[in-house]
Design a protein around this motif. Structure first.
Motif, PDB file in Angstrom:
ATOM      1  N   LEU A  53       0.840  -1.200   0.000  1.00 50.59           N
ATOM      2  CA  LEU A  53       0.000   0.000   0.000  1.00 50.59           C
ATOM      3  C   LEU A  53       0.872   1.246   0.000  1.00 50.59           C
ATOM      4  O   LEU A  53       1.970   1.233   0.559  1.00 50.59           O
ATOM      5  N   CYS A  54       0.345   2.301  -0.569  1.00 50.20           N
ATOM      6  CA  CYS A  54       1.011   3.603  -0.544  1.00 50.20           C
ATOM      7  C   CYS A  54       0.021   4.614   0.029  1.00 50.20           C
ATOM      8  O   CYS A  54      -1.083   4.787  -0.498  1.00 50.20           O
ATOM      9  N   ILE A  55       0.423   5.276   1.118  1.00 52.33           N
ATOM     10  CA  ILE A  55      -0.421   6.258   1.795  1.00 52.33           C
ATOM     11  C   ILE A  55       0.309   7.586   1.794  1.00 52.33           C
ATOM     12  O   ILE A  55       1.477   7.656   2.196  1.00 52.33           O
ATOM     13  N   ASP A  77      -2.528   4.958  -2.767  1.00 53.65           N
ATOM     14  CA  ASP A  77      -3.822   4.295  -2.619  1.00 53.65           C
ATOM     15  C   ASP A  77      -4.744   5.111  -1.722  1.00 53.65           C
ATOM     16  O   ASP A  77      -5.951   5.170  -1.943  1.00 53.65           O
ATOM     17  N   VAL A  78      -4.154   5.728  -0.697  1.00 57.53           N
ATOM     18  CA  VAL A  78      -4.887   6.528   0.277  1.00 57.53           C
ATOM     19  C   VAL A  78      -4.202   7.877   0.388  1.00 57.53           C
ATOM     20  O   VAL A  78      -2.969   7.944   0.454  1.00 57.53           O
ATOM     21  N   VAL A  79      -4.996   8.954   0.400  1.00 59.69           N
ATOM     22  CA  VAL A  79      -4.457  10.302   0.584  1.00 59.69           C
ATOM     23  C   VAL A  79      -5.191  10.977   1.731  1.00 59.69           C
ATOM     24  O   VAL A  79      -6.427  10.986   1.765  1.00 59.69           O
ATOM     25  N   MET A  80      -4.419  11.524   2.664  1.00 59.64           N
ATOM     26  CA  MET A  80      -4.965  12.368   3.723  1.00 59.64           C
ATOM     27  C   MET A  80      -4.769  13.811   3.260  1.00 59.64           C
ATOM     28  O   MET A  80      -3.631  14.255   3.062  1.00 59.64           O
ATOM     29  N   ALA A  81      -5.887  14.511   3.070  1.00 55.43           N
ATOM     30  CA  ALA A  81      -5.859  15.810   2.402  1.00 55.43           C
ATOM     31  C   ALA A  81      -6.382  16.930   3.302  1.00 55.43           C
ATOM     32  O   ALA A  81      -7.483  16.816   3.838  1.00 55.43           O
ATOM     33  N   PRO A  82      -5.612  18.026   3.436  1.00 54.74           N
ATOM     34  CA  PRO A  82      -6.121  19.184   4.181  1.00 54.74           C
ATOM     35  C   PRO A  82      -7.175  19.895   3.341  1.00 54.74           C
ATOM     36  O   PRO A  82      -6.915  20.278   2.213  1.00 54.74           O
ATOM     37  N   VAL A  83      -8.379  20.056   3.881  1.00 53.05           N
ATOM     38  CA  VAL A  83      -9.484  20.558   3.072  1.00 53.05           C
ATOM     39  C   VAL A  83     -10.097  21.852   3.598  1.00 53.05           C
ATOM     40  O   VAL A  83     -11.196  22.214   3.187  1.00 53.05           O
ATOM     41  N   ASP A  84      -9.384  22.552   4.471  1.00 52.06           N
ATOM     42  CA  ASP A  84      -9.970  23.786   5.014  1.00 52.06           C
ATOM     43  C   ASP A  84     -10.128  24.853   3.935  1.00 52.06           C
ATOM     44  O   ASP A  84     -11.003  25.693   4.026  1.00 52.06           O
TER      45      ASP A  84
END
Length: 157
Positions: A53-55, A77-84
């Protein structure tokens, strides 16, 4: 501790660490400074590779990504994205980044109220399905990745 910024604007953070079957590396990016300018290498996108996996954790991203940065990140595969959309990259820019990265799971982070999250989700629904999780964690593997990309909203912020 792996800091996401280098010792100076002339020298980015440079991490590529392996521990057992986990690799953590970074791709340096710029950040806005308090004077309204740009601080070179003031942020890092951290990439975690394990179990096939690639995060990617985008950190405090303030700009869209160059083709070179996209190539260095690879296909997460997974992205944690700042969405403010205010203290970090604006909503249009974040949608551009997420579309270019093509992850199967997007986890919104760095939102400070439900209005900010709802604004992001309204845009995200044009491109991906959205799932609200009941608990603030989840288990993922290459075999359990969704067939089509989705946004996974974890409770809390």
């Amino acid at each position: 501790m792996l800091r996401g910024w280098g010792p100076s604007e002339a020298q980015p953070a440079n991490w590529d660490v392996k521990y057992k079957d986990v690799r953590v590396r970074n791709v340096p990016t710029n950040i806005r400074n308090w004077a309204g300018g740009t601080e070179r290498y003031g942020n890092s996108i951290f990439i975690f590779e394990m179990a096939n996996l690639c995060i990617a954790h985008l950190g405090h991203l303030h700009h869209t990504l160059t083709q070179q940065q996209l190539d260095e990140i690879g296909r997460p595969d997974v992205v944690m994205a700042p969405v403010d959309g205010n203290l970090t990259l604006d909503l249009d820019g974040m949608m551009e980044v997420l579309t270019a990265l093509k992850p199967q799971i997007i986890i919104p982070m760095h939102f400070f109220n439900q209005f900010t999250l709802a604004r992001f989700l309204d845009r995200a629904l044009r491109l991906w399905s959205v799932e609200q999780a009941d608990i603030p964690s989840f288990v993922v593997s290459k075999a359990t990745l969704p067939a089509s990309p989705k946004v996974l909203v974890l409770p809390g912020h």
